[in-house]
Design a protein around this motif. Sequence first.
Motif, PDB file in Angstrom:
ATOM      1  N   VAL A   1      32.046  36.304  57.219  1.00  9.40           N
ATOM      2  CA  VAL A   1      31.623  37.363  56.294  1.00  9.40           C
ATOM      3  C   VAL A   1      31.656  36.824  54.863  1.00  9.40           C
ATOM      4  CG1 VAL A   1      32.265  39.599  55.303  1.00  9.40           C
ATOM      5  CG2 VAL A   1      32.267  39.282  57.791  1.00  9.40           C
ATOM      6  N   MET A   2      32.709  36.086  54.521  1.00  7.01           N
ATOM      7  CA  MET A   2      32.825  35.527  53.174  1.00  7.01           C
ATOM      8  C   MET A   2      31.689  34.554  52.880  1.00  7.01           C
ATOM      9  SD  MET A   2      36.958  34.962  52.933  1.00  7.01           S
ATOM     10  CE  MET A   2      36.834  33.971  51.474  1.00  7.01           C
ATOM     11  N   GLN A   3      31.170  33.890  53.918  1.00  3.79           N
ATOM     12  CA  GLN A   3      30.055  32.953  53.761  1.00  3.79           C
ATOM     13  C   GLN A   3      28.698  33.661  53.876  1.00  3.79           C
ATOM     14  OE1 GLN A   3      30.177  29.659  53.021  1.00  3.79           O
ATOM     15  NE2 GLN A   3      32.385  29.874  52.760  1.00  3.79           N
ATOM     16  N   ASP A   4      28.732  34.991  53.930  1.00  2.00           N
ATOM     17  CA  ASP A   4      27.526  35.809  54.074  1.00  2.00           C
ATOM     18  C   ASP A   4      26.767  35.466  55.358  1.00  2.00           C
ATOM     19  OD1 ASP A   4      25.916  37.912  53.214  1.00  2.00           O
ATOM     20  OD2 ASP A   4      24.506  36.556  52.223  1.00  2.00           O
ATOM     21  N   ASN A   5      27.538  35.210  56.420  1.00  2.00           N
ATOM     22  CA  ASN A   5      26.971  34.890  57.729  1.00  2.00           C
ATOM     23  C   ASN A   5      27.795  35.573  58.824  1.00  2.00           C
ATOM     24  OD1 ASN A   5      25.371  33.670  59.669  1.00  2.00           O
ATOM     25  ND2 ASN A   5      26.591  31.805  59.719  1.00  2.00           N
ATOM     26  N   PRO A   6      27.849  36.919  58.777  1.00  6.86           N
ATOM     27  CA  PRO A   6      28.703  37.614  59.750  1.00  6.86           C
ATOM     28  C   PRO A   6      28.161  37.512  61.171  1.00  6.86           C
ATOM     29  CG  PRO A   6      27.354  39.180  58.572  1.00  6.86           C
ATOM     30  CD  PRO A   6      27.111  37.835  57.929  1.00  6.86           C
ATOM     31  N   LEU A   7      29.059  37.622  62.135  1.00  4.41           N
ATOM     32  CA  LEU A   7      28.634  37.683  63.524  1.00  4.41           C
ATOM     33  C   LEU A   7      27.916  39.001  63.758  1.00  4.41           C
ATOM     34  CD1 LEU A   7      31.818  36.400  65.414  1.00  4.41           C
ATOM     35  CD2 LEU A   7      29.811  35.088  64.725  1.00  4.41           C
TER      36      LEU A   7
END
Length: 69
Positions: free
Chosen positions: A25-31
Motif C-alpha cells: 500500500v505504501m508503494q501504491d501497489n496494493p493487493l
Amino acid sequence: MSDLLTEEEVAEARELRLEAMHLQVMQDNPLDAQDIAMFEMFERERWPHERCIAYIIEHAKAKSSAAAE
C-alpha cells in the motif's frame, strides 16, 4: 507426519503477509481482493510455503498462456 503448517507457523505467515500488504500500500501497489483471497486460502488450508509457491507459479504460467492466445 503432515506437511501442513502448524497454527504457530500460520500465525507467523499471516503476520508477515499483513506487513507485506502494508508495504505494498505504501508503494501504491496494493493487493487486489483476488490476491488477498488467495493468501487467506493458503493460511486457512495451512499449506506449506513450497506448495504456495508452486500454486502461484502454476497460475502465473496459466495466465500467461491464456494472454498469449
